[in-house]
Design a protein around this motif. Structure first.
Motif, PDB file in Angstrom:
ATOM      1  N   ALA A 138      38.578  50.865  46.845  1.00 57.41           N
ATOM      2  CA  ALA A 138      39.253  51.104  48.116  1.00 57.41           C
ATOM      3  C   ALA A 138      40.512  51.939  47.901  1.00 57.41           C
ATOM      4  O   ALA A 138      40.844  52.792  48.715  1.00 57.41           O
ATOM      5  N   ALA A 139      41.208  51.699  46.796  1.00 53.38           N
ATOM      6  CA  ALA A 139      42.428  52.465  46.512  1.00 53.38           C
ATOM      7  C   ALA A 139      42.093  53.913  46.188  1.00 53.38           C
ATOM      8  O   ALA A 139      42.844  54.823  46.551  1.00 53.38           O
ATOM      9  N   ASP A 140      40.973  54.174  45.514  1.00 51.66           N
ATOM     10  CA  ASP A 140      40.592  55.544  45.184  1.00 51.66           C
ATOM     11  C   ASP A 140      40.271  56.341  46.437  1.00 51.66           C
ATOM     12  O   ASP A 140      40.570  57.526  46.522  1.00 51.66           O
ATOM     13  N   THR A 141      39.643  55.708  47.403  1.00 54.79           N
ATOM     14  CA  THR A 141      39.294  56.433  48.615  1.00 54.79           C
ATOM     15  C   THR A 141      40.520  56.726  49.459  1.00 54.79           C
ATOM     16  O   THR A 141      40.530  57.681  50.220  1.00 54.79           O
ATOM     17  N   LEU A 142      41.569  55.942  49.325  1.00 56.52           N
ATOM     18  CA  LEU A 142      42.790  56.164  50.096  1.00 56.52           C
ATOM     19  C   LEU A 142      43.842  56.929  49.297  1.00 56.52           C
ATOM     20  O   LEU A 142      44.950  57.133  49.775  1.00 56.52           O
ATOM     21  N   ASP A 143      43.514  57.355  48.087  1.00 56.51           N
ATOM     22  CA  ASP A 143      44.428  58.062  47.196  1.00 56.51           C
ATOM     23  C   ASP A 143      45.688  57.247  46.907  1.00 56.51           C
ATOM     24  O   ASP A 143      46.802  57.768  46.898  1.00 56.51           O
ATOM     25  N   ILE A 144      45.519  55.961  46.688  1.00 61.80           N
ATOM     26  CA  ILE A 144      46.633  55.095  46.307  1.00 61.80           C
ATOM     27  C   ILE A 144      46.492  54.842  44.817  1.00 61.80           C
ATOM     28  O   ILE A 144      45.431  54.489  44.337  1.00 61.80           O
ATOM     29  N   LYS A 145      47.573  54.970  44.100  1.00 65.93           N
ATOM     30  CA  LYS A 145      47.549  54.802  42.652  1.00 65.93           C
ATOM     31  C   LYS A 145      48.229  53.497  42.267  1.00 65.93           C
ATOM     32  O   LYS A 145      49.211  53.091  42.884  1.00 65.93           O
ATOM     33  N   PHE A 146      47.690  52.854  41.226  1.00 65.53           N
ATOM     34  CA  PHE A 146      48.260  51.624  40.689  1.00 65.53           C
ATOM     35  C   PHE A 146      48.557  51.816  39.214  1.00 65.53           C
ATOM     36  O   PHE A 146      47.839  52.506  38.509  1.00 65.53           O
ATOM     37  N   ASP A 147      49.661  51.209  38.732  1.00 64.58           N
ATOM     38  CA  ASP A 147      49.959  51.269  37.307  1.00 64.58           C
ATOM     39  C   ASP A 147      49.211  50.149  36.576  1.00 64.58           C
ATOM     40  O   ASP A 147      48.400  49.439  37.167  1.00 64.58           O
ATOM     41  N   ASP A 148      49.479  49.976  35.280  1.00 60.11           N
ATOM     42  CA  ASP A 148      48.760  48.999  34.470  1.00 60.11           C
ATOM     43  C   ASP A 148      49.019  47.557  34.902  1.00 60.11           C
ATOM     44  O   ASP A 148      48.194  46.673  34.690  1.00 60.11           O
ATOM     45  N   ASN A 149      50.170  47.281  35.502  1.00 60.68           N
ATOM     46  CA  ASN A 149      50.503  45.929  35.939  1.00 60.68           C
ATOM     47  C   ASN A 149      49.951  45.604  37.329  1.00 60.68           C
ATOM     48  O   ASN A 149      50.118  44.502  37.826  1.00 60.68           O
ATOM     49  N   GLY A 150      49.340  46.541  37.974  1.00 55.99           N
ATOM     50  CA  GLY A 150      48.797  46.324  39.310  1.00 55.99           C
ATOM     51  C   GLY A 150      49.753  46.659  40.421  1.00 55.99           C
ATOM     52  O   GLY A 150      49.492  46.387  41.579  1.00 55.99           O
ATOM     53  N   ASN A 151      50.884  47.278  40.058  1.00 50.93           N
ATOM     54  CA  ASN A 151      51.866  47.645  41.074  1.00 50.93           C
ATOM     55  C   ASN A 151      51.501  49.000  41.666  1.00 50.93           C
ATOM     56  O   ASN A 151      50.996  49.885  40.987  1.00 50.93           O
ATOM     57  N   LYS A 152      51.777  49.125  42.935  1.00 54.33           N
ATOM     58  CA  LYS A 152      51.463  50.371  43.648  1.00 54.33           C
ATOM     59  C   LYS A 152      52.461  51.464  43.264  1.00 54.33           C
ATOM     60  O   LYS A 152      53.667  51.233  43.215  1.00 54.33           O
ATOM     61  N   ILE A 153      51.919  52.641  42.950  1.00 48.31           N
ATOM     62  CA  ILE A 153      52.770  53.785  42.610  1.00 48.31           C
ATOM     63  C   ILE A 153      52.987  54.612  43.847  1.00 48.31           C
ATOM     64  O   ILE A 153      52.035  55.066  44.487  1.00 48.31           O
ATOM     65  N   ILE A 154      54.235  54.752  44.211  1.00 51.44           N
ATOM     66  CA  ILE A 154      54.580  55.532  45.412  1.00 51.44           C
ATOM     67  C   ILE A 154      54.888  56.954  44.969  1.00 51.44           C
ATOM     68  O   ILE A 154      55.799  57.183  44.167  1.00 51.44           O
ATOM     69  N   PRO A 155      54.119  57.916  45.458  1.00 45.47           N
ATOM     70  CA  PRO A 155      54.391  59.314  45.065  1.00 45.47           C
ATOM     71  C   PRO A 155      55.701  59.792  45.711  1.00 45.47           C
ATOM     72  O   PRO A 155      55.999  59.495  46.845  1.00 45.47           O
ATOM     73  N   ARG A 156      56.472  60.565  44.912  1.00 43.93           N
ATOM     74  CA  ARG A 156      57.732  61.141  45.418  1.00 43.93           C
ATOM     75  C   ARG A 156      57.489  62.603  45.738  1.00 43.93           C
ATOM     76  O   ARG A 156      56.970  63.347  44.934  1.00 43.93           O
ATOM     77  N   HIS A 157      57.916  62.996  46.889  1.00 43.21           N
ATOM     78  CA  HIS A 157      57.688  64.387  47.322  1.00 43.21           C
ATOM     79  C   HIS A 157      58.907  65.199  47.177  1.00 43.21           C
ATOM     80  O   HIS A 157      59.976  65.030  47.407  1.00 43.21           O
TER      81      HIS A 157
END
Length: 120
Positions: free
Chosen positions: A101-120
């Motif tokens: 589900a995260a891949d289809t929404l282009d959401i990235k997670f680090d190794d600990n399972g935390n959501k990575i927020i992209p910085r623009h």
């Protein structure tokens, strides 16, 4: 001969009564049926010779109680196999795979399972 028949009927009736209270109550039908037959025959012999009938009547009574208990347990007891089949037939809800589900929404997670927020 009369005493032998009545004593064997009484022993079979006691065994049938004990078996009817245990988990393998289905085995109680055999000794209780035999006890009923032998007890009835013992009563018949006692009537002909004018002997006491109390022991033969007791064996018939105990065999009747064993039959009633066995039939009751047969009709109103659920077996463990039925319970296991019901548990196996229960449907479990499908688990959602969060990485797909995260891949289809282009959401990235680090190794600990935390959501990575992209910085623009």
């Amino acid at each position: 001969m009369r005493k032998l028949i009545i004593i064997s009927a009484l022993i079979l009736a006691i065994v049938a009564t004990l078996l009817s209270t245990m988990p393998w109550f289905k085995l109680a039908f055999i000794p209780s049926g035999l006890a009923l037959l032998l007890g009835g025959y013992g009563i018949h012999i006692s009537k002909q010779k004018v002997n006491p009938k109390k022991t033969a009547q007791l064996s018939v009574l105990l065999a009747g109680i064993a039959l009633v208990l066995s039939f009751y347990k047969l009709l109103f007891t659920n077996s463990e196999i039925d319970k296991q089949e019901a548990v196996e037939q229960k449907e479990t809800p499908p688990k959602l795979d969060t990485t797909k589900a995260a891949d289809t929404l282009d959401i990235k997670f680090d190794d600990n399972g935390n959501k990575i927020i992209p910085r623009h």
